[in-house]
Design an enzyme around this catalytic site. Structure first.
Site: not given
Ligand SMILES: *Cc1c(COP(=O)(O)O)cnc(C)c1O
Length: 393
Positions: A151, A199-200, A325
Site C-alpha cells: 500500500n 476491499s471495496a 502516530c
Molecule cells: C486498506 C488496506 C487494508 C484494509 O482494508 P479495509 O477495508 O480498510 O479494512 C488491508 N490491506 C491493505 C494492503 C490495504 O491497503
C-alpha cells in the site's frame, strides 16, 4: 482553490455507477437476504449478483467468495481461519516485514497466543525473495501470507513464485490483494493462491465491505459464530447495499482495467519526472518497475513528511505519509524502514496515489506547487544548507 486528491491508496470516492447500483438497496429493497419471501429474495439476488461480479474480477468461483466488513476482516479471517483449522500441536506462520497492519498485527496477536511467526525481510527495492520464504519453512508451518501490492510503495511481490513453494509443501497461501485487485489483472488460479483479500473502498466502492476468496475445499475456522450465512464462514445479516456496491465496483474496475492502468502509469511517471527535475534532493523509494500503476513514494530529504502533507493540504493537495502516530510520537513507516531507509529519510517520504479522476492538469499543478513548498520547509530545517547564491561583485 484547485483541489487535487492523490490519496487513493487510503480510500477512493464512490463511482457514480456504484452509487446508482446501491441506491435501491438503501431504499425500497430493504429485505433480509435470508428471508424466503420476495422482498428477501430480491436482496438475495443483489448479493448473489455481486458475488458473481467479485468472482469474475479475480477468476474465482462464486462459492469461493465470502463477504466481510472490509480488507481488515478478510485478512483476519484468512489468518485466524487457517491457523484455527490446522490440527497441530505447534503452529508456525510465515509473513513479510512490509505487510499491512491488518496482517502484521494479527500475526502479533497470534504470537501472543503461542503461535510462532517468521517475518521474512525485503530487499532495498521492497521485494520478498521467494527463496527466503522457502528457507523459513519448518515442519510446523501452517500458513504463508505475503501481500500482493504494497500500500505504501505499490511494489508487487512475487506471489506466484511464493505460491508455488507453498503448494510444493502443501501449505495454504494467503495474499492481501487489497491494493492490486481492480488495479492490475489478478487471477487466483494464475497466482496459485488459496486465499485472497480485497476491499471495496480502495476500488471506488463503499467503506466497510470487502471479500475473502477461499479456495474450494480449504478448511477454515470462522472468526465469529451466529447464523449460517456465507456457507457458515461469516455469520451476520448481509450488508446488502454495501455488497451490491462492491459488486458494481468490481465490474467497473474489470471493464477498464488495462486502459485505466496504462493511463495512470503515464500520469504517475510524469509526476515522478516532474518532481525529480524540479525538486533537488528528491528520490523515488522502492522498485520502479514491479509496482501498481497508480502509486509513487518519494523521499524529500531535509523535510518532515507530516509537515509537508499539512503544507500541501493548505494548497488543496491531498497525499500521505506511511507514518503511524503511536502514543503521540510519529513512528517512521515500517515499510520504509524495512527497505533500509534510515528513520530520517523514512520520515521525509510521501506517498502519492493517483486515481480515476486525476488528469494531466493535476500532475502539472502538483509539480508546479511542490518545489516552493518543499523549499520553504527546508529553510526551516536546521539540517538543510541552502545553496548559497553567488554574491555580485
Ligand atoms: C486498506 C488496506 C487494508 C484494509 O482494508 P479495509 O477495508 O480498510 O479494512 C488491508 N490491506 C491493505 C494492503 C490495504 O491497503
Amino acid at each position: 482553490m484547485r483541489r487535487v486528491y492523490f490519496d487513493h491508496n487510503a480510500t477512493t470516492p464512490l463511482a457514480p455507477q456504484v452509487v446508482q447500483a446501491m441506491m435501491p438497496f438503501l431504499a425500497e429493497e430493504y429485505g433480509n437476504a435470508s428471508s424466503i419471501h420476495s422482498v428477501g429474495q430480491r436482496a438475495r439476488a443483489g448479493v448473489e449478483q455481486a458475488r458473481a461480479q467479485v468472482a469474475a474480477l479475480i477468476g474465482a468461483r462464486e462459492k469461493e467468495i465470502v463477504f466481510t466488513s472490509g480488507g481488515t476482516e478478510a485478512d483476519n479471517l484468512a489468518l485466524r481461519g487457517v491457523v484455527g483449522a490446522a490440527e497441530r500441536l505447534r503452529k508456525h506462520v510465515i509473513t513479510s516485514t512490509i505487510e499491512h497492519h491488518a496482517v502484521l498485527n494479527t500475526c502479533q496477536a497470534l504470537e501472543a497466543e503461542g503461535i510462532c511467526v517468521t517475518y521474512v525481510p525485503v530487499n532495498p527495492a521492497g521485494l520478498v525473495d521467494p527463496e527466503e520464504v522457502r528457507r523459513a519453512l519448518t515442519p510446523d508451518t501452517v500458513l504463508i501470507t505475503v501481500m500482493h501490492a504494497n500500500n505504501e510503495l505499490g511494489t508487487l511481490q512475487p506471489v506466484a513464485e511464493i505460491a508455488r513453494i507453498a503448494r510444493e509443501h502443501r501449505i495454504p497461501f494467503h495474499t492481501d490483494a487489497v491494493q492490486s485487485a481492480g488495479k492490475i489483472p489478478v487471477d487466483v488460479r494464475a497466482l496459485g493462491v488459496d486465499l485472497l483479500s480485497l476491499s471495496a473502498h480502495k476500488i471506488y466502492g463503499p467503506k466497510g465491505v470487502g471479500a475473502l476468496y477461499i479456495r474450494g475445499g480449504l478448511p477454515l475456522k470462522p472468526l465469529m459464530f451466529g447464523g449460517h450465512h456465507e456457507r457458515d464462514r461469516r455469520p451476520g445479516t448481509e450488508n446488502v447495499a454495501g455488497i451490491v456496491g462492491l459488486g458494481a465496483a468490481a465490474e467497473l474496475a474489470a471493464a477498464h482495467l488495462d486502459s485505466e492502468g496504462a493511463r495512470l502509469a503515464v500520469l504517475r511517471d510524469e509526476l515522478e519526472e516532474g518532481i525529480l527535475v524540479r525538486v533537488p534532493h528528491a528520490g523515488i523509494n522502492g522498485d520502479r518497475h514491479r509496482r501498481t500503476p497508480n502509486t509513487t513514494n518519494v523521499c524529500f530529504d531535509f523535510v518532515e513528511g507530516e509537515a509537508l502533507v499539512i503544507a500541501l493540504d493548505l494548497k488543496g493537495i491531498a497525499c500521505s505519509t506511511g507514518a503511524a502516530c503511536s502514543s503521540g510520537a510519529v513512528e517512521p513507516s515500517h515499510v520504509l524502514t524495512a527497505i533500509g531507509l534510515p528513520p530520517e529519510r523514512a520520515r521525509a517520504s510521501l506517498r502519492f496515489s493517483l486515481g480515476r479522476q486525476n488528469t494531466r492538469d493535476d500532475i502539472a499543478h502538483v509539480t508546479e506547487m511542490l518545489p516552493g513548498v518543499v523549499e520553504h520547509l527546508r529553510e526551516l530545517s536546521p539540517l538543510y544548507k541552502r545553496p548559497v547564491a553567488a554574491t555580485p561583485q
